[in-house]
Design a protein around this motif. Structure first.
Motif, PDB file in Angstrom:
ATOM      1  N   VAL A   1      43.149  -6.744  56.252  1.00 27.18           N
ATOM      2  CA  VAL A   1      43.039  -7.069  54.823  1.00 27.18           C
ATOM      3  C   VAL A   1      41.553  -7.020  54.484  1.00 27.18           C
TER       4      VAL A   1
ATOM      5  N   PHE B   1      43.904 -12.705  58.403  1.00 19.10           N
ATOM      6  CA  PHE B   1      44.772 -11.672  57.870  1.00 19.10           C
ATOM      7  C   PHE B   1      44.265 -10.317  58.369  1.00 19.10           C
TER       8      PHE B   1
ATOM      9  N   GLY C   1      44.578  -7.032  48.596  1.00 17.03           N
ATOM     10  CA  GLY C   1      45.261  -7.120  49.882  1.00 17.03           C
ATOM     11  C   GLY C   1      45.444  -8.556  50.326  1.00 17.03           C
ATOM     12  N   LEU C   2      44.432  -9.384  50.078  1.00 18.33           N
ATOM     13  CA  LEU C   2      44.525 -10.799  50.442  1.00 18.33           C
ATOM     14  C   LEU C   2      45.594 -11.488  49.608  1.00 18.33           C
TER      15      LEU C   2
ATOM     16  N   ALA D   1      48.898 -10.542  51.011  1.00 14.00           N
ATOM     17  CA  ALA D   1      49.133 -11.184  52.307  1.00 14.00           C
ATOM     18  C   ALA D   1      49.473 -12.668  52.131  1.00 14.00           C
TER      19      ALA D   1
ATOM     20  N   GLY E   1      39.485  -7.701  59.223  1.00 17.96           N
ATOM     21  CA  GLY E   1      40.398  -8.431  58.354  1.00 17.96           C
ATOM     22  C   GLY E   1      39.720  -9.521  57.559  1.00 17.96           C
TER      23      GLY E   1
END
Length: 177
Positions: free
Chosen positions: A102, A99, A107-108, A111, A150
């Motif tokens: 991220v 990702f 954020g994860l 996503a 990320g």
């Protein structure tokens, strides 16, 4: 580089050398980014030119598949920078989910929701959804690490299995049979 191993062998013969240790190797940065150039220099110095050539072949495959950023993140995830590890990680890159950009659990979580077509969160209730907790539940099921570029998730296999580090324990259990 990368080139065929035969080309390296021919160059050694023309120089009258039997192996790369007898030669001085100078690398010039022409097409790779500085990170890869530094890694290849390190591999050439600590291992040999053949190992560096094999890593560049793996980098070329990743670049061809538009997965170079993913490969860099996976290498950071594994924290392994030797040629054998880099090649094994690239060979198994499909076992990793990447990702880009991220850097935290919220954020994860976002996503993970965005990538799954079966999930949809209406804008009106989005602020009430606990993205961090969703990410934590996924992270409990697989290995995860936030890297410089990320987040990386490893599912199905362990890092030791990918890197071939479970051989010793398998030999020990098979020995009693």
């Amino acid at each position: 580089m990368p080139t065929h191993e035969l080309a390296i062998n021919k160059a050694l013969k023309r120089l009258g050398a039997t192996n790369t240790d007898e030669c001085s190797i100078k690398l010039e940065d022409k097409e790779t980014d500085n990170l890869w150039f530094e890694r290849i220099q390190d591999i050439t110095a600590s291992e040999n030119l053949y190992a560096a050539n094999n890593v560049l072949r793996a980098v070329e495959r990743a670049e061809k598949n538009n997965e170079l950023d993913k490969l860099e993140a996976v290498i950071n995830f594994a924290d392994r920078y030797d040629s054998a590890s880099i090649i094994k990680l690239e060979d198994n890159i499909d076992n990793f989910r990447y990702f880009d950009n991220v850097y935290d659990k919220e954020g994860l979580g976002r996503a993970l929701i965005d990538e799954n077509d079966a999930y949809y969160i209406d804008e009106d209730i989005e602020e009430f959804f606990m993205f961090e907790q969703y990410a934590e539940s996924v992270m409990d099921e697989c290995d995860c690490k936030f890297c410089d570029n990320g987040a990386v998730l490893l599912e199905g296999l362990t890092l030791a299995e990918i890197l071939g580090e479970d051989n010793q324990s398998e030999e020990m259990t098979m020995g009693g049979m």
